[in-house]
Write a protein that holds these residues in place. Structure first.
Motif, short mmCIF file in Angstrom:
data_model
loop_
_atom_site.label_atom_id
_atom_site.label_comp_id
_atom_site.label_asym_id
_atom_site.label_seq_id
_atom_site.Cartn_x
_atom_site.Cartn_y
_atom_site.Cartn_z
N ALA A 262 47.61 -3.12 -73.66
CA ALA A 262 46.29 -3.69 -72.74
C ALA A 262 44.93 -3.71 -73.46
O ALA A 262 44.87 -2.88 -74.43
N THR A 263 44.15 -4.35 -72.93
CA THR A 263 42.79 -4.42 -73.05
C THR A 263 42.06 -3.63 -72.05
O THR A 263 42.47 -3.56 -70.95
N SER A 264 40.91 -3.16 -72.31
CA SER A 264 40.12 -2.45 -71.42
C SER A 264 38.68 -2.99 -71.61
O SER A 264 38.20 -3.45 -72.36
N ASN A 265 38.00 -3.27 -70.19
CA ASN A 265 36.69 -3.62 -70.15
C ASN A 265 35.50 -2.70 -70.75
O ASN A 265 34.26 -2.69 -71.02
N ARG A 266 36.03 -1.43 -71.08
CA ARG A 266 35.06 -0.23 -71.27
C ARG A 266 35.55 0.43 -72.55
O ARG A 266 34.86 0.95 -73.24
N TYR A 267 36.89 0.40 -72.88
CA TYR A 267 37.19 1.28 -73.82
C TYR A 267 38.10 0.83 -74.96
O TYR A 267 38.36 -0.67 -74.99
N SER A 268 38.95 1.37 -75.72
CA SER A 268 39.60 0.57 -76.93
C SER A 268 40.83 0.12 -76.30
O SER A 268 41.20 0.51 -75.15
N PRO A 269 41.69 -0.72 -76.92
CA PRO A 269 42.97 -1.04 -76.65
C PRO A 269 43.99 0.12 -76.38
O PRO A 269 43.88 0.96 -77.05
N LEU A 270 44.95 -0.37 -75.53
CA LEU A 270 45.93 0.89 -75.10
C LEU A 270 47.30 0.35 -75.46
O LEU A 270 47.48 -0.90 -75.46
N VAL A 271 47.95 1.22 -75.63
CA VAL A 271 49.39 1.21 -75.81
C VAL A 271 50.04 2.15 -74.80
O VAL A 271 49.73 3.35 -75.04
N ALA A 272 50.98 1.73 -74.11
CA ALA A 272 51.65 2.49 -72.99
C ALA A 272 53.39 2.51 -73.25
O ALA A 272 53.61 1.67 -73.49
N THR A 273 53.81 3.58 -73.35
CA THR A 273 55.14 3.83 -73.64
C THR A 273 55.87 4.61 -72.54
O THR A 273 55.37 5.76 -71.96
#
Length: 276
Positions: A262-273
């Motif tokens: 995911a991308t975030s409008n305020r924070y770093s890119p995310l990885v969800a597992t």
């Protein structure tokens, strides 16, 4: 704001425009009774017996009903009420790093309930019954402005109306086609977070590591709402906190995925597992 919060603003602006004050006696007595279910006579009799009855509960109960709740939202145990209504994800525990938003139903630490009208800078604004009592000889419903900077410790928590009233909470939202999403995910953006996705379209997160069979977070740090667009876009809108609203967009959330980015409008890119 969301459609639900827009509806809340329209409702509250219509009954409490400007500096309107509704008292349980005098010319506004009938309006007070309509908005609380109580009368001056009932409260006066209670006060004469040593009671402290006011219409704070009645006001939030009326507000919830006007917003469309089939469950009475006028008790002090708001967390228990929403759980019984089948919407546990709508309860948000007050923490240092979160805040209620316009229209949320607040449970104060001082055994009081009312409705959030947002903030003026760092000052909490509310619509509230229970602003009178025995010493005044009547009860009052009005807009209330905090006397100082917001203090999260003065609230136990609140009902997030976006989550509680979201159309995604209908039974059809629990479609088996989305069952791959429900439950726990580990999310990394440089630090570890743990998201719990509910079938009703809400999501909560915690920093406490769960196992695959763990129940939803008992003390979530924030609550958000999810929207899904096939074939692979999942958007989370988190309740405002830390000075702004956060939107996370998972762009490879394919059916039965066990890993998403995911991308975030305020924070770093995310990885969800997925936690299996």
């Amino acid at each position: 704001m969301s459609t639900v919060r827009d509806d809340a603003r329209k409702l509250l602006d219509s009954v409490l425009p400007g500096n309107t004050v509704i008292t349980s006696n005098g010319a506004t007595a009938s309006k007070y009774t309509e908005m609380t279910g109580l009368s001056q006579k009932v409260m006066s009799e209670n006060w004469a017996r040593g009671g402290i009855m006011t219409g704070c509960n009645g006001f939030t109960g009326w507000y919830g009903a006007k917003m469309g709740s089939k469950t009475y939202l006028g008790g002090f145990d708001l967390e228990g009420i929403v759980k019984k209504a089948g919407k546990p994800g709508s309860w948000v525990l007050s923490r240092q790093n979160n805040r209620p938003a316009y229209g949320d139903i607040l449970r104060h630490a001082s055994f009081h309930v009312d409705v959030c009208l947002g903030f003026d800078g760092d000052v909490l604004l509310r619509a509230a019954g229970g602003q009178g009592g025995k010493s005044m000889g009547c009860d009052v419903i009005k807009r209330v402005r905090g006397t100082g900077p917001y203090d999260f410790k003065k609230l136990v928590g609140w009902i997030d109306i976006d989550t509680y009233f979201d159309a995604a909470t209908s039974p059809s939202a629990g479609d088996a086609a989305m069952s791959w999403l429900y439950g726990w995910w580990k999310v990394w953006d440089g630090s570890d977070y743990y998201y719990y996705f509910f079938p009703n379209g809400s999501v909560q997160y915690t920093r406490t590591q769960p196992t695959s069979g763990s129940p939803p977070p008992a003390h979530p740090l924030n609550t958000g709402t999810c929207t899904y667009a096939a074939p692979a876009t999942l958007v989370i809108d988190w309740n405002p906190m830390d000075g702004g609203s956060t939107r996370e967009t998972f762009y490879n959330a394919y059916a039965r995925a066990t890993r998403m980015n995911a991308t975030s409008n305020r924070y770093s890119p995310l990885v969800a597992t997925r936690i299996n």
